[in-house]
Design an enzyme around this catalytic site. Sequence first.
Site, PDB file in Angstrom:
ATOM      1  N   GLU A 338       0.729  -1.375   0.142  1.00 25.28           N
ATOM      2  CA  GLU A 338      -0.262   0.125  -0.111  1.00 25.28           C
ATOM      3  C   GLU A 338       0.817   1.188   0.021  1.00 25.28           C
ATOM      4  OE1 GLU A 338      -4.162  -1.344   2.134  1.00 25.28           O
ATOM      5  OE2 GLU A 338      -2.531  -1.355   3.413  1.00 25.28           O
TER       6      GLU A 338
HETATM    7  C1  ACM Z   1      -2.106  -5.434   4.057  1.00 21.13           C
HETATM    8  O1  ACM Z   1      -2.977  -5.822   4.482  1.00 21.13           O
HETATM    9  N1  ACM Z   1      -1.880  -4.247   3.727  1.00 21.13           N
HETATM   10  C2  ACM Z   1      -0.665  -6.213   4.010  1.00 21.13           C
END
Ligand code: ACM
Length: 532
Positions: A338
């Site tokens: 992310e």
């Molecule tokens: C994640 O759930 N951002 C690894």
Amino acid sequence: MTRHHRTTPRLARILGSLLLVAAAGVLTSGAAPAPRPAAAGALDQVVPAPASVRPGGSPYRITERTGIRVDGSREVRRVGEYLAEVLRPSTGYRLPVTTHGGGIRLRIAEGPYGAEGYRLDSGPRGVTITAGAPAGLFHGVQTLRQLLPAAVERDSAQPGPWLVAGGTVEDSPRYAWRGAMLDVSRHFFGVDRVKRYIDQLALYKFNKLHLHLSDDQGWRIAVDSWPRLTTYGGSTQVGGGPGGFYTKADYREIVRHAASRHLEVVPEIDMPGHTNAALASYAELNCDGVAPPLYTGTAVGFSSLCVDKEVTYDFVDDVIRELAALTPGRYLHIGGDEAHSTPHEDYVRFMDRVQPVVAEYGKTVIGWHQLTGAHPAKGALAQYWGLDGTSPQEKEQVAAAARNGTGLILSPADRIYLDMKYDASTPLGLSWAGYVDVRRSYDWDPGAYLPGVPASAVRGVEAPLWSETLETSAHIEYMAFPRVAGVAELGWSPAAAHDWDAYRVRLAAQGPRWEALGIGYHRAPQVPWPAG
Ligand code: ACM
């Protein structure tokens, strides 16, 4: 979360079996004949299912004369002492751990056991667990626990009798990586809470504890060269509570306790995104030189280390060096998920610079599977956390990396993210990956999960538990149990043993064990639990 009735254990067991049969009948009425629960402690009731079970012969009875015989090595003696600690409070027996005599015997020998396998032989004269290494003995001890009545897990004297069914178990794991992850950043969990979870994971033969030690909401591990990471960056959590952090002594205690349960701690510092706690602690880490405020919400993807600044790499080098020095295990997880506020070319440049630092300090890189969009280092592992709905292109990117030598740890979010709600009525957890009921978390095959991935690239499974909504051990346990036992079975048991109808009956038999251990599990309606 669940009710704890305190009837006498014997009565509870009888009532439990009657009601279990009744419940199984109700839940399967109209379908095939109800699966009958085997008697408590049967060899074929163990979770995770052993590779091979041959019931037969008379049981062994643990009595006040039983001893635990070990050979001379310190590690084997430790496994013996651990077993004695499990058995003494409930049986009330002395259970001396010695190098002679017997009853229960733990022995190391040459054989087809591998690093973690074992053989357990039980008969009227005793129980012998044989393994090639102490880890195998430890896993064999977990099987032995489950062959005894659930009341053996209580911390006060119980009536017994303490019978171990006769027969032979020959067992070794399908996968070398059987992990659980705990997010100690969104809410902080102190050493005792982590140790409690470790003890619970050990019962199901997990061998990795991944700690998510930093995120936007908190930095949880002391770094001497950057002290404000914890004194300031660790001072809050989701919702604005006081947060907290591990001193190096705290962290060593977690690592030591995990090692005593044959789990390896895998530390994660998430970067370049998920770094607001660090950016808030040190203005110079920000591209504009201005520290943002601490963050106590639950959004993701808004923070990034400054890829163009040299101080960023001084910081990363210091953090990795100090963390590697605290880590006897082989792996260091650098996150990489992310990174929505890091342009792709910057992300690739960052990972190209940071992965060699991990190697320089003697560790092997793990990253979330977005690392496969950069250049995964030789030997690196990628942790896949996608969904059924993840795009074919993204899945193919991961599969191509796997074909190219990157090992995979499978943590599909819509299967084994333990923070997903079971269903709409679950009071805790999130649902962005959908609801994950007990069957859904169990009923898939890691070996055939991602198209185009060679089976040999799959190193195992790991169940993450993110803590945006979780604050206490009771919260951890409600979300983890029962699903974490299914993840253990996916990681340990042969694919041929996979069978939901049989599994849910074996799983039901774990309920009284969890009650005896004080674990407040979710009494999922898909499982024919005995009355609790
Ligand atoms: C994640 O759930 N951002 C690894």
